[in-house]
Design an enzyme around this catalytic site. Structure first.
Site, short mmCIF file in Angstrom:
data_model
loop_
_atom_site.label_atom_id
_atom_site.label_comp_id
_atom_site.label_asym_id
_atom_site.label_seq_id
_atom_site.Cartn_x
_atom_site.Cartn_y
_atom_site.Cartn_z
CG ASP A 1 -0.38 -6.51 4.08
OD1 ASP A 1 -0.46 -7.67 4.50
OD2 ASP A 1 0.57 -5.77 4.34
CG HIS B 1 0.33 1.88 0.12
ND1 HIS B 1 -0.14 1.99 -1.17
CD2 HIS B 1 0.37 0.56 0.38
CE1 HIS B 1 -0.35 0.79 -1.66
NE2 HIS B 1 -0.05 -0.10 -0.73
CG ASP C 1 1.22 12.76 2.11
OD1 ASP C 1 0.87 11.57 2.26
OD2 ASP C 1 0.60 13.73 2.61
CD GLU D 1 2.77 -0.99 3.48
OE1 GLU D 1 1.90 -1.85 3.68
OE2 GLU D 1 3.88 -1.25 2.99
#
Length: 795
Positions: free
Chosen positions: A410, A723, A766, A775
């Site tokens: 993020d 991610h 994955d 992530e």
């Protein structure tokens, strides 16, 4: 490979390459790594909470109620059952005309159900009397501002499905019902818009799953404000008898793909010439010998014998090990035995140089507030992001704070993980100073390269400059984080344009800040004296704040913020670290009094965002000897010795020589690397063998039960779909990012749908939707930077 392996064919679920613009549906995401504390150094780090899976008033990780329905639960062996045979003649094993939603009628209360709210939406979702009831207090300003959803089913490519539900509303309105991909752009496989009123009516549609099979889609009802409408005010929507049935399986064909696991597992990147080199084999049919083959010539250059079997509790299998450390000649090799062959690997004293460079340069691509240039970042280049003023939470005051690193997948910036990442860079510099002070260490291809300062210190300073802005000028306390109120969709950084908010000051952020600023004052004293002086002043000011702040005052997200929390409620370890660094920098007895009060009670350890005692231990053992007390040196050294013995015991008793035992949790790869550092800490003061610590790098790069390198861009079988928002948008994994790794708690919908019943060390997938295993973060890369630096630098 010269030997032909027995290939297993497995049915897997193919996920369509995602489009990249956020559609009008919920953004799933990201609080999780930031939502749990850890025990000892081992963080139960939860690095990407699926917000669209959560009731927004709940700050915990995704609900265990979201239980995936496995294929096995849908199969029946009765030859007269309703399962169909597809057109290829292979039984699909899928039941026809039965509801695939285990709790579509709410007979099990809220199992599988949840809500997502955003953009001003607010609701409470309950199931009184076996009927779903969504009590909406504010419908927000988009149709997905209030969303009721169901997880725990699958869609097969080519299947024809019937989707139906009953719904009413005590206020006439329009709703959207959809089944969507649960990640990426959240596009719909099917969606319908219906006008509903106070009558409980049935709505249905039939659709064909034309995209690749999806093991973890989401069924959701968007109950926010319809496009073009005004906010709807308070009202109640009732839901019942939600059904998804496979009505025609004749078009379904299971995808048959190659399993990439091999019996013989090695470090797929390679080994330094003089390093210990161990191959692991899990074949049940092997003999007792193996050979090392030179790939270029095809000749056998070494033959060896496997040791006796060692059981791997994490993997749930027996493993034999073969030592081929005698192979020192530069070249490319593979291992062969009677049943299989390994992937290729190199032996070369420069084999890790590019990996270190890429792992380090990941931090540059995470920089916020400036243009990320194409000549340094390639396709990850983007315009400046997050350059506006931030609102100080709970006030109307503004503060302009630019810079720092995006924390993970993020775009939030958090002081706590940022501080430990900088600390890791400082330790890498100190313990591999010859490497980083060399010309190579000033040529990492970042904008500051060639300025005469080691690039590792340039990169750390970029984060430190931002951290200095995070300190409150009046109190000396440090704001916990700067984020928007919600996580962004899967967009580039500059496309997140919502209001920035400074979350309240926290003890942990303030103490970590004090520690790393005090350390910086020492590191930069002869490089940038003015900057070093500013760092020390800021550290002292932060300590003044801590002197009056109650111990144990942790951080909790304000009600209107759902971004990552990093909620550590226990701060003595942060204060311990800060006090040691400040005493080391100043010699002021004020700080010594605090760390003595801790060490007189106990010695702890921990490299990570929640437990940071190891940073304090390192600082104490490395400070000027005139400032040390021999009593505390002995206490810390003995603790390090005992901890290292425990960790080497884990390594010796595990077939894959992994230091985790069975502790495969969120961010397990960080724990692997940080535990290796603890062993090295003990070796530095107590003596001993470093090789078992260095063996953890081999685990990370492929010497594991999955034959998987967990670093993007490195190894034959490597992480390719992390991610990470930029990676998802660009559909490209920048080389050098460390994936979280196996997580036995399978804490995201995709993992729950694909990893049920799997051994702890195999709980990894994955896939970009698997935020609990796949992530990436700045502080998972930094321990790799440390370990590689010390290995390349040598003794």
């Amino acid at each position: 490979m010269l030997l032909k392996r027995l290939r297993k064919t497995v049915s897997i679920f193919l996920i369509l390459v995602l489009a990249f613009n956020l559609c009008a549906c919920a953004s799933a995401d990201d609080a999780a790594d930031k939502n749990q504390t850890n025990g000892s150094e081992s963080e139960t780090s939860v690095n990407e909470e699926d917000l669209a899976s959560e009731l927004m008033q709940d700050d915990t990780a995704p609900s265990d109620e979201a239980v995936a329905v496995s294929d096995e639960e849908n199969e029946t062996e009765d030859e007269n059952d309703n399962s169909e045979t597809d057109s290829s003649g292979i039984s699909s094993g899928l039941v026809i005309n039965e509801n695939l939603l285990d709790n579509g009628d709410f007979h099990s209360d809220m199992a599988h159900w949840g809500t997502y709210t955003a953009k001003g939406g607010n609701c409470v979702f309950t199931a009184p009397g076996g009927e779903g009831k969504v009590s909406i207090t504010n419908s927000g300003n988009v149709n997905y501002a209030v969303q009721a959803f169901y997880d725990g089913f699958e869609l097969k490519n080519g299947g024809v499905y019937e989707f139906s539900f009953k719904m009413s509303s005590d206020k006439p309105r329009n709703i959207e019902a959809r089944i969507q991909i649960n990640g990426g752009d959240y596009h719909a496989y099917v969606d319908v818009f219906e006008d509903i009123d106070e009558n409980m009516n049935t709505y249905s549609t039939t659709f064909t799953m034309e995209e690749g099979s999806d093991p973890a889609p989401r069924l959701c009802f968007n109950l926010g404000t319809p496009e073009g409408a005004d906010e709807l005010g308070e009202h109640v929507v009732r839901i019942d008898d939600v059904s998804l049935k496979l009505v025609d399986a004749s078009g379904i064909k299971e995808a048959v793909v190659e399993d990439h696991t091999v019996s013989i597992n090695i470090n797929q990147v390679g080994y330094l010439k003089d390093s210990v080199k161990i191959a692991m084999s899990n074949s049940s049919k092997l003999g007792d010998s193996f050979k090392v083959v030179d790939v270029k010539s095809g000749k056998t250059c070494f033959e060896g014998k496997y040791d006796t079997e060692v059981y791997s509790r994490g993997a749930g299998e027996n493993v034999v090990r073969g030592d081929f450390s005698a192979v020192k000649e530069e070249g490319t090799y593979r291992i062969e035995d009677a049943t299989d062959s390994s992937y290729e690997f190199k032996v070369d004293d420069k084999v890790y140089n590019d990996l270190l460079k890429d792992a380090f340069r990941f931090l540059y691509t995470q920089r916020c507030g400036i243009e990320i240039e194409e000549k340094y970042a390639g396709s990850y280049a983007h315009k400046p992001c997050h350059t506006g003023e931030a609102t100080i939470h709970g006030t109307n005051n503004k503060k302009k704070i630019i810079g720092g690193w995006h924390d993970a997948g993020d775009y939030g910036r958090y002081v706590v993980p940022g501080a430990v990442t900088v600390a890791d860079l400082f330790l890498a510099y100190e313990d591999a100073r010859e490497l980083w002070d060399s010309k190579w260490g000033d040529s990492m291809d970042i904008p500051e390269s060639g300025n005469g300062i080691p690039d590792i210190l340039d990169e750390a300073k970029y984060e430190l400059d931002w951290m200095l802005m995070m300190q409150d000028e009046a109190s000396g306390g440090v704001y916990h984080k700067i984020t928007c109120r919600e996580f962004p969709g899967f967009v580039m950084p500059e496309e997140e344009t919502e209001e920035l908010v400074l979350s309240p000051i926290s003890n942990t952020a303030t103490a970590d800040f004090a520690a790393v600023m005090a350390k910086a004052s020492v590191i930069y004293k002869d490089i940038e004296p003015k900057f070093a002086s500013n760092c020390l002043s800021a550290a002292k000011k932060a300590w003044k704040y801590l002197e009056t702040a109650p111990v144990g005052q942790g951080f909790k997200n304000p009600d209107d913020i759902v971004t990552g929390e990093y909620p550590d409620m226990r701060d003595p370890d942060e204060r311990y670290w800060a006090s040691v660094e400040l005493y080391s920098a100043t010699g002021d007895e004020t700080y010594a009094k605090y760390y003595r009060s801790i060490l007189d009670q106990y010695v702890k350890d921990g490299y990570g965002w929640a437990d940071v005692s190891s940073y304090g231990n390192r600082a104490y053992l490395s400070m000027d000897k005139s400032k040390q007390d021999e009593k505390y040196v002995k206490l810390i050294s003995e603790h390090l010795k005992n901890r290292a013995q425990e960790l080497t015991g884990f390594i010796d008793s595990d077939g894959y020589m992994c230091d985790l035992g069975e502790d495969y949790i969120w961010g397990s790869n960080m724990d692997v690397l940080n535990r290796a550092r603890m062993i090295l800490d003990s070796v530095a003061v107590n003596g001993g063998d470093k090789n078992k610590a260095y063996q953890q790098l081999s685990y990370l790069l492929g010497a594991n039960t999955l034959s998987q390198s967990y670093v993007t861009g490195y190894g034959t079988v490597r992480t390719e779909h992390p991610h990470h928002r930029v990676a998802i948008v660009k559909q490209y994994a920048l080389p050098g990012m460390v994936a979280g790794g196996p997580n036995k708690n399978i804490e995201d919908p995709f993992a729950k749908s694909t990893l049920q019943g799997v051994s702890p060390a195999k709980c990894y997938v994955d896939n970009e939707q698997s935020y609990s295993t796949n992530e990436v973060t700045i502080y998972w890369n930094s321990p790799l930077i440390y370990l590689l630096s010390t290995m390349i630098n040598g003794d």
